[in-house]
Structure formats: C-alpha cells, structure tokens
Design an enzyme around this catalytic site. Structure first.
Site, PDB file in Angstrom:
ATOM      1  CE  LYS A 186      -4.096  -1.877  -0.285  1.00  0.00           C
ATOM      2  NZ  LYS A 186      -4.273  -3.177   0.215  1.00  0.00           N
TER       3      LYS A 186
HETATM    4  C1  LIG Z   1      -5.579  -3.940   0.728  1.00  0.00           C
HETATM    5  C2  LIG Z   1      -7.042  -3.725   0.762  1.00  0.00           C
HETATM    6  C3  LIG Z   1      -7.832  -4.107   1.848  1.00  0.00           C
HETATM    7  C4  LIG Z   1      -7.323  -4.941   2.992  1.00  0.00           C
HETATM    8  O1  LIG Z   1      -6.184  -4.554   3.558  1.00  0.00           O
HETATM    9  P1  LIG Z   1      -5.161  -5.594   4.269  1.00  0.00           P
HETATM   10  O2  LIG Z   1      -4.345  -4.658   5.070  1.00  0.00           O
HETATM   11  O3  LIG Z   1      -4.397  -6.283   3.192  1.00  0.00           O
HETATM   12  O4  LIG Z   1      -5.971  -6.513   5.106  1.00  0.00           O
HETATM   13  C5  LIG Z   1      -9.180  -3.782   1.832  1.00  0.00           C
HETATM   14  N1  LIG Z   1      -9.740  -3.144   0.788  1.00  0.00           N
HETATM   15  C6  LIG Z   1      -9.027  -2.775  -0.277  1.00  0.00           C
HETATM   16  C7  LIG Z   1      -9.698  -2.053  -1.390  1.00  0.00           C
HETATM   17  C8  LIG Z   1      -7.667  -3.076  -0.342  1.00  0.00           C
HETATM   18  O5  LIG Z   1      -6.967  -2.758  -1.436  1.00  0.00           O
END
Ligand SMILES: *Cc1c(COP(=O)(O)O)cnc(C)c1O
Length: 399
Positions: A186
């Site tokens: 992210k």
């Molecule tokens: C990455 C993501 C999540 C979940 O995040 P994690 O930290 O990997 O559990 C939820 N929604 C979206 C749109 C994402 O891209």
C-alpha cells in the site's frame, strides 16, 4: 506505488526505539517503554494531518473494515452496498459480521455507480461502502447525498487511496467511518497494519474497545479494566506502528513522486487516438499510485496488456484477475466457506453467479492499469513513457 520502495534510515530509527526498550505492545508497560508510544503517535499524526477527530490503528486493513462495521453496529442480516470492483477483503469483512454484501455496478470512475447504488437500496440496507480504487476517489458527494437521503451509513474503504483527497478533504474522513490499509503493497506500509478514522466519538470508543477484546482502557491496570462489549484482538504491534510512523512522515514525498511520474505517463498517451482515462471526480486529489486507461474494446485492451508485459511494463488487466473483480470470484459465487455460514446468509445472500453485471464487464474488460513506481529516475521514466506510447499506438493503429 508502495511505501516499501522508500525503506530507509527513518524506519530503522523508529524501529530501533522499540527494539531498544523491548516493549512491543501498544498498551501499558509505562515504566519500561522509554516513553515510546509509536501506535499512539502514528494515530495522532493521522488525526492532525487529516483533520479527523479520531484514528484507531488496527492489525490490517481487513480488520479495520471489521472494526468499522462493528463500531457502527452493522451485523447479521444488514445489507452493505459494495462495488463489483474491489479487493476481496471488502466483502470478506461484510460476510464475517454476518452482513450481506450487495454488489453493484461501477461506472467510468472505476468505483460505485451512484445510480446502481440507488437502485439497490432496500429496507435492509444499512451501509453504502464506496471503495476508492487504485488511488482515486469514488463519486463521493453523490454517494454521501444518497446516504443522507436514505439515512444510511457511509463507510469508506480507502485502503488503496491513503493521502488522496476530494475537494480538500482526505478520503476516508468524508463518510461516517473510513478505513485504511498499511499492508506491504500500500501507499504507506507498516508491513501489516490498518486504521479506522471517524469524527464520531461513539464510533471511536467502540473501535478502541473492539480491537482489544472490549477493554475500556480506563486507568493503567490492564487486569482491572472493564469490558463493556465483546471484542477481538485486532491490535497493531509497536514494531509495525514504528514502521508506519516513519512511512507516514514520507507521505508528501510519496504523493509528489507518484503525481509527477503519473503525469509523464499520462501525457505520453494523450495524442494516441482511442485511449481514454478513468474519470476522477477531483483530479487534484488523486493519490496517483496507478494510471488506469480505457481501450476501445476488450480485445484491444487484452492485447495492450500483453504487449506492455512483453515490453517490461508492469500492468493489471482486472477482467481476468481473480482478486479484484467479481467475474472470477468463484469462492464467493459458490459460497465456499470452511465453516457453516450465518443463518442470515443462507436466507438473504443474493445469487451473485446469476446477477447481471454487464455494465461493470463493459468497463473492466476495456481497462488496463499501470502501477506508478516511486523508484523510476527521469531517464527511466522517459523511457517507460516512450515504450508505453509506442506499444499502445502500434496496437491501436493496427486494428
Ligand atoms: C488492501 C485492501 C484491503 C485490505 O487490507 P489488508 O491490510 O491487506 O488486510 C481492503 N480493501 C481494499 C480495497 C484493499 O486494497
């Protein structure tokens, strides 16, 4: 695109503060922690920068979504309206609380189509959950209006759009609750981590308690704390929060590199006839982690994706991808669950396999998305722009 590309001394310094004291837990142990409160500090930094009353860190973006749903009292049998294009975690969280994911079409913003949302509202609907996909925002003012008119909650899944804004307001802080992910790929990473933000005191108190087994966090004797509600353990560790804090300090740098790099790639395609761009309701607020283009047809989009890959340009063709688009979510369509589902699921889940998602298919089948790296230097960037331009033009002129 991901903060991990900028790993450096800052992360090591904050991590070292935690390693030196050995207090890896975010709560208590006051005397041994040398006054390091990385999770608390990161939460305060988010609140300050994003002008939001409360931030609660969690162990992941998925647990942030679960926490937001619980904090707002969303559970068994409640309907949550979600887009067909998202990461699987969005509907996993909804299913986990016993609620019903109602998946509706996207439009050319690659996010919830407000018209499709309006059509899907029923007497069971409790939440509209826009997902700000690939760094940029949903049509958030239309969705907020719909939520208000129908007395629904607006919970933003801003996991992919950290730092993005809409008319000056940070994505995630516009609805009743917002969720961020700090997983490894992210915009800002903790390794694993997430956050819930809200301006509503009650939701924050719930989130603070829910993520720590219902502890009320009153006083400084953990063993003597009360438990007003049932909860779970979705705590972040101080190690993860330390990394996140260092990364958060680089947010401006990350955003400015992404915006600069994205502009170069986008400009390189401007004169190519047949290429269109995703509609972004407020271009200035795009966090710019991805460039999404629309090609004239599914066939040409597939060819462009393949050609870009062949030429070494990383890209996603979501229509064939089984993480982000409904077409290949077979585990959801077949309800393949390890354990028995909630009674409400058996009664109320829509038949996703038979639903008509032709509007989404039409858009996603023509979409190709290129991730924007933080590491390209000017020379590499110019070269990428040239490769992308020539790959796309050669395919579009051959048609
Ligand atoms: C990455 C993501 C999540 C979940 O995040 P994690 O930290 O990997 O559990 C939820 N929604 C979206 C749109 C994402 O891209």
């Amino acid at each position: 695109m991901p903060g991990y590309e900028l790993w450096g001394e800052e992360e090591k310094k904050h991590l070292n503060d935690v390693i030196e004291s050995g207090i890896l837990m975010r709560y208590n142990f006051e005397s041994a922690r040398n006054n390091h409160w990385k999770a608390k500090e990161f939460e305060q930094a988010i609140q300050k920068r994003m002008h939001v009353s409360h931030a609660q860190l969690t162990s992941s973006g998925t647990s942030a979504l679960l926490t937001a749903l619980n904090a707002a009292g969303v559970g068994a049998g409640d309907e949550v309206i979600l887009p067909t294009f998202t990461f699987v975690a969005s509907f996993e969280a909804v299913l986990s609380v016993g609620a019903i994911p109602v998946l509706v079409d996207i439009d050319d913003t690659l996010t919830l189509d407000p018209k499709a949302v309006e059509k899907a509202i029923s007497s069971r609907t409790k939440v509209i959950m826009p997902v700000h996909m690939c760094g940029a925002m949903a049509d958030i003012s239309a969705l907020k209006e719909l939520a208000k008119k129908n007395k629904l909650l607006l919970i933003e899944d801003a996991c992919q759009a950290f730092g993005g804004t809409y008319r000056g307001k940070y994505l995630g802080t516009i609805g009743d609750l917002g969720c961020f992910s700090f997983d490894f790929v992210k915009t800002v990473t903790c390794g694993e981590g997430g956050a819930v933000v809200t301006n509503k005191d009650e939701y924050y108190v719930h989130a603070d308690q829910y993520t720590d087994h219902g502890h009320d966090h009153i006083g400084n004797n953990r063993g003597a704390e009360n438990h007003p509600y049932l909860g779970l353990n979705y705590r972040i560790s101080e190690l993860h929060a330390a990394v996140g804090l260092a990364q958060f300090e680089k947010l401006d740098q990350i955003l400015s590199i992404q915006r600069k790099n994205k502009k170069v790639l986008k400009d390189a395609l401007r004169e190519v006839e047949g290429v269109n761009y995703r509609r972004v309701p407020d271009e200035a607020g795009d966090n710019a982690s991805f460039l999404s283009i629309f090609l004239p047809s599914q066939e040409l989009a597939k060819k462009v994706s393949l050609e870009l890959s062949t030429k070494g340009i990383g890209n996603a063709y979501w229509y064939d991808n089984n993480w982000h688009y409904i077409r290949k979510w077979d585990h959801l369509k077949l309800l393949k669950s390890l354990a028995p589902l909630y009674k409400e699921h058996k009664e109320l889940l829509p038949n996703y396999a038979n639903a008509d998602y032709s509007q989404s298919d039409e858009i996603i089948s023509k979409t190709v998305t290129i991730p924007i790296s933080l590491l390209w230097n000017d020379e590499e960037l110019a070269k990428k722009a040239e490769i992308i331009n020539s790959a796309v033009s050669s395919i579009l002129t051959k048609k």
